[in-house]
Design a protein around this motif. Structure first.
Motif, PDB file in Angstrom:
ATOM      1  N   LEU A  53      50.437  32.913  42.397  1.00 32.07           N
ATOM      2  CA  LEU A  53      49.746  33.327  43.483  1.00 32.07           C
ATOM      3  C   LEU A  53      50.312  33.992  44.551  1.00 32.07           C
ATOM      4  O   LEU A  53      50.134  35.832  44.860  1.00 32.07           O
ATOM      5  CB  LEU A  53      48.550  32.408  45.221  1.00 32.07           C
ATOM      6  CG  LEU A  53      47.508  31.376  43.899  1.00 32.07           C
ATOM      7  CD1 LEU A  53      46.967  31.098  45.389  1.00 32.07           C
ATOM      8  CD2 LEU A  53      46.797  32.640  44.238  1.00 32.07           C
TER       9      LEU A  53
ATOM     10  N   SER B  18      51.203  37.311  42.254  1.00 31.21           N
ATOM     11  CA  SER B  18      50.370  38.912  42.622  1.00 31.21           C
ATOM     12  C   SER B  18      49.755  39.406  43.474  1.00 31.21           C
ATOM     13  O   SER B  18      49.625  40.313  43.509  1.00 31.21           O
ATOM     14  CB  SER B  18      48.817  37.359  41.851  1.00 31.21           C
ATOM     15  OG  SER B  18      48.932  37.176  40.945  1.00 31.21           O
TER      16      SER B  18
ATOM     17  N   LEU C 269      48.770  42.925  44.721  1.00 24.74           N
ATOM     18  CA  LEU C 269      47.304  43.334  45.193  1.00 24.74           C
ATOM     19  C   LEU C 269      47.415  42.944  46.778  1.00 24.74           C
ATOM     20  O   LEU C 269      46.014  43.805  47.136  1.00 24.74           O
ATOM     21  CB  LEU C 269      46.800  41.904  44.700  1.00 24.74           C
ATOM     22  CG  LEU C 269      45.753  41.740  43.666  1.00 24.74           C
ATOM     23  CD1 LEU C 269      47.532  41.900  41.950  1.00 24.74           C
ATOM     24  CD2 LEU C 269      44.889  40.188  43.347  1.00 24.74           C
TER      25      LEU C 269
ATOM     26  N   SER D 286      45.035  45.715  39.049  1.00 26.26           N
ATOM     27  CA  SER D 286      45.335  44.504  39.782  1.00 26.26           C
ATOM     28  C   SER D 286      44.489  42.882  38.941  1.00 26.26           C
ATOM     29  O   SER D 286      44.723  41.769  38.620  1.00 26.26           O
ATOM     30  CB  SER D 286      44.539  43.862  40.958  1.00 26.26           C
ATOM     31  OG  SER D 286      45.002  44.936  42.186  1.00 26.26           O
TER      32      SER D 286
ATOM     33  N   TRP E  29      47.023  42.753  36.502  1.00 28.07           N
ATOM     34  CA  TRP E  29      48.217  41.912  37.112  1.00 28.07           C
ATOM     35  C   TRP E  29      47.981  40.786  37.026  1.00 28.07           C
ATOM     36  O   TRP E  29      49.030  39.896  36.567  1.00 28.07           O
ATOM     37  CB  TRP E  29      48.581  42.945  38.144  1.00 28.07           C
ATOM     38  CG  TRP E  29      49.870  42.448  38.451  1.00 28.07           C
ATOM     39  CD1 TRP E  29      49.475  41.566  39.655  1.00 28.07           C
ATOM     40  CD2 TRP E  29      51.140  42.257  38.223  1.00 28.07           C
ATOM     41  NE1 TRP E  29      51.019  41.133  40.195  1.00 28.07           N
ATOM     42  CE2 TRP E  29      51.981  41.065  39.186  1.00 28.07           C
ATOM     43  CE3 TRP E  29      51.847  43.031  37.384  1.00 28.07           C
ATOM     44  CZ2 TRP E  29      53.360  41.284  39.748  1.00 28.07           C
ATOM     45  CZ3 TRP E  29      53.503  42.537  37.579  1.00 28.07           C
ATOM     46  CH2 TRP E  29      54.085  41.751  38.776  1.00 28.07           C
ATOM     47  N   LEU E  30      47.252  40.468  37.941  1.00 30.29           N
ATOM     48  CA  LEU E  30      47.832  38.711  37.849  1.00 30.29           C
ATOM     49  C   LEU E  30      47.248  37.638  36.499  1.00 30.29           C
ATOM     50  O   LEU E  30      47.636  36.698  36.447  1.00 30.29           O
ATOM     51  CB  LEU E  30      45.688  38.025  38.825  1.00 30.29           C
ATOM     52  CG  LEU E  30      45.626  37.127  39.441  1.00 30.29           C
ATOM     53  CD1 LEU E  30      45.257  37.306  40.539  1.00 30.29           C
ATOM     54  CD2 LEU E  30      45.256  36.185  38.024  1.00 30.29           C
ATOM     55  N   SER E  31      46.301  38.555  35.497  1.00 25.55           N
ATOM     56  CA  SER E  31      46.307  37.459  34.955  1.00 25.55           C
ATOM     57  C   SER E  31      47.882  37.602  33.661  1.00 25.55           C
ATOM     58  O   SER E  31      47.544  36.645  33.389  1.00 25.55           O
ATOM     59  CB  SER E  31      45.453  38.772  33.091  1.00 25.55           C
ATOM     60  OG  SER E  31      44.321  38.786  34.260  1.00 25.55           O
TER      61      SER E  31
ATOM     62  N   THR F 272      49.649  34.990  35.593  1.00 33.04           N
ATOM     63  CA  THR F 272      49.830  34.056  35.278  1.00 33.04           C
ATOM     64  C   THR F 272      49.807  33.076  33.364  1.00 33.04           C
ATOM     65  O   THR F 272      50.163  31.985  33.705  1.00 33.04           O
ATOM     66  CB  THR F 272      48.103  33.618  35.028  1.00 33.04           C
ATOM     67  OG1 THR F 272      47.276  33.667  36.050  1.00 33.04           O
ATOM     68  CG2 THR F 272      47.314  32.614  34.658  1.00 33.04           C
TER      69      THR F 272
ATOM     70  N   LEU G 243      41.232  32.449  42.524  1.00 38.04           N
ATOM     71  CA  LEU G 243      41.532  33.864  41.435  1.00 38.04           C
ATOM     72  C   LEU G 243      40.509  34.638  41.077  1.00 38.04           C
ATOM     73  O   LEU G 243      40.097  35.535  41.669  1.00 38.04           O
ATOM     74  CB  LEU G 243      41.102  33.239  39.662  1.00 38.04           C
ATOM     75  CG  LEU G 243      42.925  32.253  40.255  1.00 38.04           C
ATOM     76  CD1 LEU G 243      42.844  31.825  38.310  1.00 38.04           C
ATOM     77  CD2 LEU G 243      44.154  33.486  39.917  1.00 38.04           C
TER      78      LEU G 243
ATOM     79  N   SER H  15      39.763  36.819  43.961  1.00 35.24           N
ATOM     80  CA  SER H  15      41.372  37.310  44.665  1.00 35.24           C
ATOM     81  C   SER H  15      41.774  38.988  44.471  1.00 35.24           C
ATOM     82  O   SER H  15      42.466  39.860  45.140  1.00 35.24           O
ATOM     83  CB  SER H  15      42.655  37.222  43.671  1.00 35.24           C
ATOM     84  OG  SER H  15      41.872  37.600  42.223  1.00 35.24           O
TER      85      SER H  15
ATOM     86  N   ILE I 217      43.877  35.559  49.006  1.00 36.40           N
ATOM     87  CA  ILE I 217      44.841  35.109  48.551  1.00 36.40           C
ATOM     88  C   ILE I 217      46.156  34.032  49.476  1.00 36.40           C
ATOM     89  O   ILE I 217      46.641  33.631  48.916  1.00 36.40           O
ATOM     90  CB  ILE I 217      45.344  36.675  48.002  1.00 36.40           C
ATOM     91  CG1 ILE I 217      44.689  36.964  46.326  1.00 36.40           C
ATOM     92  CG2 ILE I 217      47.299  36.038  47.623  1.00 36.40           C
ATOM     93  CD1 ILE I 217      45.505  38.080  46.328  1.00 36.40           C
TER      94      ILE I 217
END
Length: 728
Positions: free
Chosen positions: A96, A99, A103, A155, A158-160, A163, A575, A578, A585
């Motif tokens: 988080l 990210s 984000l 985004s 990016w988060l994926s 993770t 998630l 987000s 977040i």
């Protein structure tokens, strides 16, 4: 929920948290409360105040102590399982934070400068004014088909990938942590033993014990030490528990009798009780004399039942002990029999966590039970949607005013209305979900699982899927529940569009839900007000002996079966929102940062592990995080598609990428969790193991000899046949 209710909820929750932290700081200073706030420290024979300066007595002193404690300190205090749980919390926190660095500064300005909400309101100025700041800073404020949606697509990627990176590093770290624990030089009974199930019916001239002995001695002639056949101990254990209960009553009565002796009455008053139901009816007797007589009466019965159990109640399962760790690890990974339903050999659980009644269960019974229980759980998940949807629908002020007209006078008050809008639906959901874990533990145990840690993992997995399914289908689409279920059945892929339509409207609810969970929930966890009150009430009115006082403050373990799924629910919520509502977040960061800090404090000072699986829960955690990530990815595909963005299909490759990542992690790391590698098991011990003590560790308490040297008698009693194989 309007912005006033949201702010009220947030500020009230924060105020409650601050008050609870101050209460904890004040109460934990008092020496009389040490058994509540430092039970782990006391049980390890340490002084809770030794080496603690004034800083630890301040409101932030416990924070300093938690940050200074190393992972080795956590393992010493709470075991590898507790350390792995903290790795889980820190991993989600890292996801988080990394990210959010991208984000928040990218998505918030993009959403804030959109005009979709004003366009949807049209010329209705009052409607446009009613949109909250949360809605204006969310994806819903971006126009359909706008190229601004590329920022949201980027985004999601990016988060994926953040993770994937964090989970890979964490899996590797936990794998090394587990290997270090399994290769330690300490002697642990479970590392020298294997569990054998599905033992074939022996020939008429052999007992099950002799059959197991001869079989393993033939296959492992140099490393086999002894075998202990599982027996039906229900009757023996019942008698044993009765004797232990009478012993405790004698100690309690003697303490009461000693207190009754005063200067004016030196002879005192002997305690008495009635022998009938709950001590309320029946003949009145002297407690000490009565319990002594009952013990004298029960001891011969226990001895007779022990002999009968060992000789006549042998069952088709056994604990087999080897003379070194590598031999036991090798045996647990070897296919012993040609037929799969005979001689099933696995690693043995710890002695303290074995579920003896499940060991003799046949493989066909276990598979059948598992299938039936999964079906029951499926029905439970499905039918729980009905009451949860009812709660979601009823616990709104409008519904309460309709169904309960007499409440109008109360709920129409501005202050009451604001508070109820802020808390009522979230509290109702939390309370309702709290009723389920006990049921899931019971049904998981009924599968025939041999150890408590495995039961906890099984129940945790069921609970995760339950809360995810019910929260996302029961809360977000509760107004059209049955039409939604019909849509899913007729068109399973339609769930993506459904989530895409429904989730954005529930953003404020889930923001409040997360805030309530971490402020109030963690505040109560830290302050331990309920255990404190219960302890002092028991100590004042019920406890007369040191053992009773100790039983009153023994805290138990972390409770992974409810703690992990609850955290996983927050992972899924944060998630999924987000990118839809990036403001969630910081709430997710606060939840997992506070969770890590408070859990570490509780592990170091409060909770006492009831078992040690050496991080066996981690693959479960990893898989559920991936599941939450894929729900998020599927949801974002639906949300972006509904925005009529022609490039929304760019997100589709993420789901197969996640599957490939999960498969790669499973292939690379999981085998070392399912089995103990021989290179780990072959590490040298710092002392020669006492094989007799290892064998005795697995003898049930109701059958255990009073002296270790009497184990030979125990083993001899199990091998009562006409043609016995030697035991050594």
């Amino acid at each position: 929920m309007d912005i006033a209710s949201f702010v009220t909820s947030l500020l009230t929750s924060f105020l409650i948290f601050v008050v609870l932290v101050l209460v904890f700081t004040w109460l934990s200073r008092r020496p009389g409360n040490a058994p509540v706030y430092y039970p782990n420290v006391l049980l390890r024979g340490l002084d809770p105040w030794e080496g603690r300066g004034r800083g630890t007595r301040s409101p932030v002193g416990w924070i300093q102590q938690a940050f200074r404690a190393s992972e080795a300190d956590v393992v010493d205090a709470g075991g590898v399982d507790a350390a792995v749980y903290l790795v889980f919390l820190s991993s989600v926190l890292a996801i988080l934070v990394f990210s959010g660095i991208l984000l928040l500064p990218v998505l918030l300005p993009v959403a804030a400068t959109g005009h979709a909400l004003e366009a949807s309101a049209g010329s209705n100025a009052s409607a446009a004014h009613n949109f909250t700041i949360i809605e204006r800073l969310a994806l819903g404020n971006v126009e359909e088909g706008s190229f601004r949606l590329w920022a949201f697509i980027g985004s999601v990627y990016w988060l994926s990938f953040v993770t994937y990176f964090v989970l890979w590093k964490s899996y590797k770290h936990v794998s090394n942590l587990r290997a270090a624990a399994r290769s330690t030089s300490d002697v642990k009974p479970e590392e020298f033993t294997v569990l054998v199930r599905d033992v074939p019916i022996p020939p008429p001239d052999q007992s099950i014990k002799d059959s197991v002995d001869s079989y393993f001695r033939a296959l492992h002639p140099d490393t086999f030490y002894k075998a202990m056949v599982v027996t039906d101990i229900k009757k023996a254990d019942k008698i044993f528990q009765e004797i232990e209960g009478h012993k405790q009553k004698i100690v309690h009565a003697e303490a009461v009798y000693a207190e009754s002796k005063t200067t004016n009455k030196p002879e005192g008053t002997k305690p008495t009780h009635k022998t009938g139901f709950l001590g309320l009816i029946g003949k009145k007797v002297d407690t000490i004399e009565y319990c002594n007589e009952k013990i004298k009466e029960l001891l011969p019965k226990l001895e007779e039942e022990q002999k009968n159990t060992l000789s006549e109640k042998q069952q088709r399962a056994a604990i087999v002990v080897f003379n070194n760790r590598a031999a036991a690890a090798s045996a647990s990974q070897t296919l012993h029999a040609q037929m799969f339903d005979k001689w099933t050999v696995t690693e043995a659980p710890e002695p303290r966590e074995i579920i003896w009644s499940n060991l003799p269960m046949k493989i066909y019974d276990r598979n059948t039970r598992r299938s039936v229980i999964y079906f029951i759980v499926f029905l439970t998940v499905f039918f729980y949607l009905i009451p949860i949807s009812a709660i979601s629908a009823v616990t709104t002020l409008e519904k309460l005013r309709q169904k309960l007209p007499f409440l109008k006078v109360v709920v129409d008050q501005e202050i009451v209305k604001t508070v109820l809008q802020a808390y009522l639906p979230q509290l109702a959901l939390i309370v309702f979900l709290a009723l389920l874990p006990a049921l899931l533990l019971f049904v998981s145990k009924s599968e025939g699982i041999p150890s408590q840690s495995h039961v906890v993992r099984a129940a945790s997995g069921k609970y995760f899927y339950f809360i995810v399914f019910n929260v996302f289908l029961g809360i977000t689409i509760s107004s059209t529940l049955f039409s939604a279920l019909k849509t899913i059945i007729e068109n399973p892929t339609g769930i993506i569009d459904m989530l895409g339509r429904s989730l954005p409207g529930s953003a404020t609810f889930f923001l409040t839900f997360v805030a309530l969970k971490f402020f109030v929930g963690y505040g109560l966890e830290l302050s331990r007000l309920v255990p404190l009150i219960i302890f002092h009430l028991k100590k004042k009115y019920l406890c007369k002996t040191e053992d009773e006082v100790r039983a009153a403050w023994t805290p138990g373990d972390l409770g992974y079966n409810t703690r992990v799924p609850s955290d996983m629910l927050i992972v899924t919520i944060v998630l999924c929102y987000s990118v839809i509502a990036p403001l969630i977040i910081p709430f997710g960061v606060a939840y997992f940062a506070l969770g890590w800090l408070i859990a570490k404090n509780q592990v170091l000072r409060v909770y006492v592990p009831s078992y040690e699986s050496n991080g066996r829960m981690w693959p479960h955690m990893h898989t559920r995080i991936i599941a939450a990530l894929m729900i998020y990815q599927a949801t974002m595909i639906g949300v972006i598609t509904l925005k009529k963005f022609v490039y929304s299909s760019v997100l589709i490759p993420l789901i197969p990428i996640s599957l490939i990542f999960a498969y790669t992690c499973h292939t690379r790391f999981y085998p070392a969790f399912a089995k103990t590698p021989l290179e780990v098991a072959r590490q040298e011990l710092k002392e020669t193991p006492n094989m007799g003590a290892i064998y005795a560790a697995y003898i049930p308490p109701c059958l255990k000899p009073e002296k270790l040297e009497d184990v030979e008698v125990f083993e001899d009693a199990q091998s009562r046949t006409t043609s016995r194989a030697p035991s050594f």
